[in-house]
Design a protein around this motif. Sequence first.
Motif, PDB file in Angstrom:
ATOM      1  N   PHE A 117     -26.379 -26.220 -48.451  1.00 25.13           N
ATOM      2  CA  PHE A 117     -26.052 -26.499 -49.927  1.00 25.13           C
ATOM      3  C   PHE A 117     -26.289 -25.528 -50.587  1.00 25.13           C
ATOM      4  O   PHE A 117     -27.153 -24.538 -50.014  1.00 25.13           O
ATOM      5  CB  PHE A 117     -27.138 -27.819 -50.412  1.00 25.13           C
ATOM      6  N   ASP A 118     -26.133 -25.405 -51.838  1.00 20.52           N
ATOM      7  CA  ASP A 118     -26.375 -24.396 -52.784  1.00 20.52           C
ATOM      8  C   ASP A 118     -26.772 -24.732 -54.087  1.00 20.52           C
ATOM      9  O   ASP A 118     -26.174 -25.811 -54.490  1.00 20.52           O
ATOM     10  CB  ASP A 118     -25.020 -23.319 -52.842  1.00 20.52           C
ATOM     11  N   ASP A 119     -27.615 -23.849 -54.673  1.00 21.25           N
ATOM     12  CA  ASP A 119     -27.981 -24.260 -56.027  1.00 21.25           C
ATOM     13  C   ASP A 119     -28.047 -22.875 -56.681  1.00 21.25           C
ATOM     14  O   ASP A 119     -27.544 -22.029 -56.454  1.00 21.25           O
ATOM     15  CB  ASP A 119     -29.258 -24.995 -56.048  1.00 21.25           C
ATOM     16  N   ASP A 120     -28.724 -22.872 -57.832  1.00 23.59           N
ATOM     17  CA  ASP A 120     -28.663 -21.625 -58.880  1.00 23.59           C
ATOM     18  C   ASP A 120     -29.508 -20.429 -57.931  1.00 23.59           C
ATOM     19  O   ASP A 120     -29.103 -19.359 -58.352  1.00 23.59           O
ATOM     20  CB  ASP A 120     -29.330 -22.060 -60.160  1.00 23.59           C
ATOM     21  N   HIS A 121     -30.138 -20.905 -57.110  1.00 23.73           N
ATOM     22  CA  HIS A 121     -30.946 -19.867 -56.444  1.00 23.73           C
ATOM     23  C   HIS A 121     -30.491 -19.366 -55.045  1.00 23.73           C
ATOM     24  O   HIS A 121     -31.244 -18.446 -54.396  1.00 23.73           O
ATOM     25  CB  HIS A 121     -32.382 -20.414 -56.314  1.00 23.73           C
ATOM     26  N   GLY A 122     -29.429 -19.909 -54.849  1.00 23.65           N
ATOM     27  CA  GLY A 122     -28.966 -19.392 -53.380  1.00 23.65           C
ATOM     28  C   GLY A 122     -28.768 -20.786 -52.423  1.00 23.65           C
ATOM     29  O   GLY A 122     -28.752 -21.850 -52.709  1.00 23.65           O
ATOM     30  N   PRO A 123     -28.571 -20.427 -51.192  1.00 25.58           N
ATOM     31  CA  PRO A 123     -28.442 -21.421 -50.031  1.00 25.58           C
ATOM     32  C   PRO A 123     -29.616 -22.170 -49.756  1.00 25.58           C
ATOM     33  O   PRO A 123     -30.820 -21.856 -49.638  1.00 25.58           O
ATOM     34  CB  PRO A 123     -27.954 -20.602 -48.944  1.00 25.58           C
ATOM     35  N   ILE A 124     -29.252 -23.766 -49.458  1.00 19.56           N
ATOM     36  CA  ILE A 124     -30.484 -24.346 -48.853  1.00 19.56           C
ATOM     37  C   ILE A 124     -29.845 -24.829 -47.335  1.00 19.56           C
ATOM     38  O   ILE A 124     -28.737 -25.464 -47.403  1.00 19.56           O
ATOM     39  CB  ILE A 124     -30.834 -25.373 -49.565  1.00 19.56           C
ATOM     40  N   ARG A 172     -33.750 -21.251 -48.321  1.00 21.71           N
ATOM     41  CA  ARG A 172     -34.887 -22.382 -48.218  1.00 21.71           C
ATOM     42  C   ARG A 172     -34.323 -23.418 -46.934  1.00 21.71           C
ATOM     43  O   ARG A 172     -33.193 -23.649 -46.802  1.00 21.71           O
ATOM     44  CB  ARG A 172     -34.741 -23.067 -49.629  1.00 21.71           C
ATOM     45  N   SER A 173     -35.354 -24.033 -46.739  1.00 15.64           N
ATOM     46  CA  SER A 173     -34.826 -24.922 -45.443  1.00 15.64           C
ATOM     47  C   SER A 173     -35.580 -26.351 -45.645  1.00 15.64           C
ATOM     48  O   SER A 173     -36.645 -26.320 -46.203  1.00 15.64           O
ATOM     49  CB  SER A 173     -35.508 -24.369 -44.139  1.00 15.64           C
ATOM     50  N   ILE A 174     -35.019 -27.287 -44.984  1.00 13.52           N
ATOM     51  CA  ILE A 174     -35.491 -28.564 -44.936  1.00 13.52           C
ATOM     52  C   ILE A 174     -35.225 -28.928 -43.560  1.00 13.52           C
ATOM     53  O   ILE A 174     -34.161 -28.961 -42.868  1.00 13.52           O
ATOM     54  CB  ILE A 174     -34.497 -29.600 -46.053  1.00 13.52           C
ATOM     55  N   VAL A 175     -36.022 -30.046 -43.054  1.00 13.21           N
ATOM     56  CA  VAL A 175     -36.033 -30.467 -41.765  1.00 13.21           C
ATOM     57  C   VAL A 175     -36.066 -32.172 -41.688  1.00 13.21           C
ATOM     58  O   VAL A 175     -37.393 -32.406 -42.579  1.00 13.21           O
ATOM     59  CB  VAL A 175     -36.977 -29.847 -40.797  1.00 13.21           C
ATOM     60  N   PHE A 206     -44.059 -28.233 -36.659  1.00 17.75           N
ATOM     61  CA  PHE A 206     -42.887 -27.901 -37.854  1.00 17.75           C
ATOM     62  C   PHE A 206     -43.351 -26.653 -38.714  1.00 17.75           C
ATOM     63  O   PHE A 206     -42.570 -26.696 -39.853  1.00 17.75           O
ATOM     64  CB  PHE A 206     -42.875 -29.316 -38.442  1.00 17.75           C
ATOM     65  N   ASP A 207     -44.155 -25.971 -38.564  1.00 19.68           N
ATOM     66  CA  ASP A 207     -44.269 -24.984 -39.357  1.00 19.68           C
ATOM     67  C   ASP A 207     -43.019 -23.986 -39.379  1.00 19.68           C
ATOM     68  O   ASP A 207     -42.080 -23.807 -38.815  1.00 19.68           O
ATOM     69  CB  ASP A 207     -45.238 -23.887 -38.704  1.00 19.68           C
ATOM     70  N   GLY A 208     -43.019 -23.165 -40.565  1.00 19.28           N
ATOM     71  CA  GLY A 208     -41.934 -22.231 -40.932  1.00 19.28           C
ATOM     72  C   GLY A 208     -40.777 -22.787 -41.793  1.00 19.28           C
ATOM     73  O   GLY A 208     -39.649 -22.059 -41.620  1.00 19.28           O
ATOM     74  N   VAL A 209     -40.721 -24.092 -42.336  1.00 16.76           N
ATOM     75  CA  VAL A 209     -39.798 -24.583 -42.918  1.00 16.76           C
ATOM     76  C   VAL A 209     -40.404 -25.027 -44.620  1.00 16.76           C
ATOM     77  O   VAL A 209     -41.699 -25.152 -44.346  1.00 16.76           O
ATOM     78  CB  VAL A 209     -39.137 -25.662 -42.341  1.00 16.76           C
ATOM     79  N   ASP A 210     -39.337 -24.820 -45.459  1.00 13.17           N
ATOM     80  CA  ASP A 210     -39.972 -25.274 -46.572  1.00 13.17           C
ATOM     81  C   ASP A 210     -40.658 -26.724 -46.943  1.00 13.17           C
ATOM     82  O   ASP A 210     -41.322 -26.942 -47.815  1.00 13.17           O
ATOM     83  CB  ASP A 210     -38.935 -24.937 -47.901  1.00 13.17           C
ATOM     84  N   ASP A 253     -37.143 -24.432 -55.666  1.00  8.35           N
ATOM     85  CA  ASP A 253     -36.773 -23.644 -56.494  1.00  8.35           C
ATOM     86  C   ASP A 253     -36.501 -22.090 -55.722  1.00  8.35           C
ATOM     87  O   ASP A 253     -36.376 -22.189 -54.622  1.00  8.35           O
ATOM     88  CB  ASP A 253     -37.864 -23.370 -57.508  1.00  8.35           C
ATOM     89  N   ALA A 254     -36.620 -21.100 -56.346  1.00  8.59           N
ATOM     90  CA  ALA A 254     -36.097 -19.957 -55.656  1.00  8.59           C
ATOM     91  C   ALA A 254     -37.077 -19.585 -54.590  1.00  8.59           C
ATOM     92  O   ALA A 254     -36.810 -18.823 -53.623  1.00  8.59           O
ATOM     93  CB  ALA A 254     -36.021 -18.671 -56.710  1.00  8.59           C
ATOM     94  N   ASP A 255     -38.295 -20.099 -54.718  1.00  6.28           N
ATOM     95  CA  ASP A 255     -39.363 -19.594 -53.940  1.00  6.28           C
ATOM     96  C   ASP A 255     -39.519 -20.576 -52.773  1.00  6.28           C
ATOM     97  O   ASP A 255     -40.496 -20.370 -51.769  1.00  6.28           O
ATOM     98  CB  ASP A 255     -40.835 -19.190 -54.312  1.00  6.28           C
ATOM     99  N   GLY A 256     -38.866 -21.764 -52.974  1.00  9.80           N
ATOM    100  CA  GLY A 256     -39.172 -22.698 -51.796  1.00  9.80           C
ATOM    101  C   GLY A 256     -39.487 -24.266 -52.517  1.00  9.80           C
ATOM    102  O   GLY A 256     -39.113 -24.514 -53.307  1.00  9.80           O
ATOM    103  N   LEU A 257     -40.599 -24.537 -52.065  1.00 14.06           N
ATOM    104  CA  LEU A 257     -40.920 -26.021 -52.322  1.00 14.06           C
ATOM    105  C   LEU A 257     -41.654 -25.843 -53.832  1.00 14.06           C
ATOM    106  O   LEU A 257     -42.699 -24.796 -53.867  1.00 14.06           O
ATOM    107  CB  LEU A 257     -41.873 -26.658 -51.382  1.00 14.06           C
ATOM    108  N   ALA A 258     -41.178 -26.496 -54.751  1.00 16.79           N
ATOM    109  CA  ALA A 258     -41.941 -26.137 -56.195  1.00 16.79           C
ATOM    110  C   ALA A 258     -42.739 -27.510 -56.587  1.00 16.79           C
ATOM    111  O   ALA A 258     -43.751 -27.194 -57.105  1.00 16.79           O
ATOM    112  CB  ALA A 258     -40.750 -25.979 -57.110  1.00 16.79           C
ATOM    113  N   ASP A 259     -42.109 -28.569 -56.176  1.00 19.58           N
ATOM    114  CA  ASP A 259     -42.978 -29.785 -56.659  1.00 19.58           C
ATOM    115  C   ASP A 259     -42.460 -30.976 -55.646  1.00 19.58           C
ATOM    116  O   ASP A 259     -41.397 -31.009 -55.129  1.00 19.58           O
ATOM    117  CB  ASP A 259     -42.581 -30.109 -58.076  1.00 19.58           C
TER     118      ASP A 259
END
Length: 387
Positions: A117-124, A172-175, A206-210, A253-259
């Motif tokens: 996926f893509d948002d304003d901050h780049g790929p996910i 950014r990453s989701i599992v 599961f370390d290493g993903v947002d 957000d741009a840095d990963g998990l925001a909320d």
Amino acid sequence: MKVLHTSDWHVGRTFHGTDLLAEQEAVLAHLAEVVSAEAVDVVLVAGDVYDRAVPSAEAVRAATRGLELIREAGARVVLTPGNHDSAARLGAFAGFAAAGGLYLRTTIEALHEPVLFDDDHGPIACYGIPYLEPEPARHALGVPDAKGHTGVLTEAMRRIREDLATRPAGTRSIVLAHAFVSGAAPTDSERTIAVGGVEDVDGSVFDGVDYVALGHLHGPQVLAEHLRYSGSPLAYSFSESQQRKSVWLVELDADGLADVRRHELPVPRKLATLRGKLQELLESPAHQEVEECYLSVTLTDEVRPIDAMRKLRNRFAYAVHLEWEPEGGRATGELKYSEAIRGRSDLEIASTFVADCRGAAPNESEQALLTRALEEAGKLEAVGPEL
């Protein structure tokens, strides 16, 4: 990007023999309303879409309607199978479904291939790990020495991290995963996944993903800020009666998990428990508030009441579970079968069985019925070989 994390729909499941399709459709429709109200971009369904590997036609229609409503509300859907699902059946027509915004991540071979996926901050990159039964999964993953759930999930996550490392910087990453992570609390309604090895998996796997969207356990739980169970949208056992069913609204957000925010779900029909003597439960005005609840009743009468469930349902239409625990308990000392029947006639043995089960000996008419039944059984036994 805004994500809604849900799991364990168990569409088609019954509750102590009572059909729940109407309640399940209602809560799935509510998820679509949340998608619209919150402008959710992606809905994650972390396993156990259905309650059976071969769901009924009615269950398939209900799940399909729910997914259609979610898609019409504006969200795309990433869905993985759980231990109740058939991965092969759930993943049928996956390529065609993806064209419409439904991404079915059901194969072991492709678990390291993300939905992008893509948002304003780049790929996910969103990775879906189907439920991994240890024995077949370790061979499919090419790690025959892997031990239990930890072993196969460790290899799955290794492949995911390896792929993620090839993605552009800042991805950014989701599992999604269906597993029993150490430290989480189970309920009575989850099917054990211990076959093939110890079921617990340490969260560090599961370390290493947002964000990790977990499924399998039916209570909403936070194991770490990025590691959560959404729980089931409905209660499927009385052990869940005090849970507040919910979903997680996740923002990246741009840095990963925001909320991450919790959204509580409506309860189509509440669960309740009652304990006491039958007549008191039937007559007391104190129990009016649970008359429309799914009800588990424990009767404490010294003698097991006859036809108790029918009588309860005259007042409590949704009584679905009944137990009998007489006040003060009864002696249950161990007695060998040979000792229990020594010197007793068949009628005495049958009468003692009735008395032991309900706390009162059979009355005169019941004794007559037992006598007749034993006589008829004796006649059948005598002519058995000729039947």
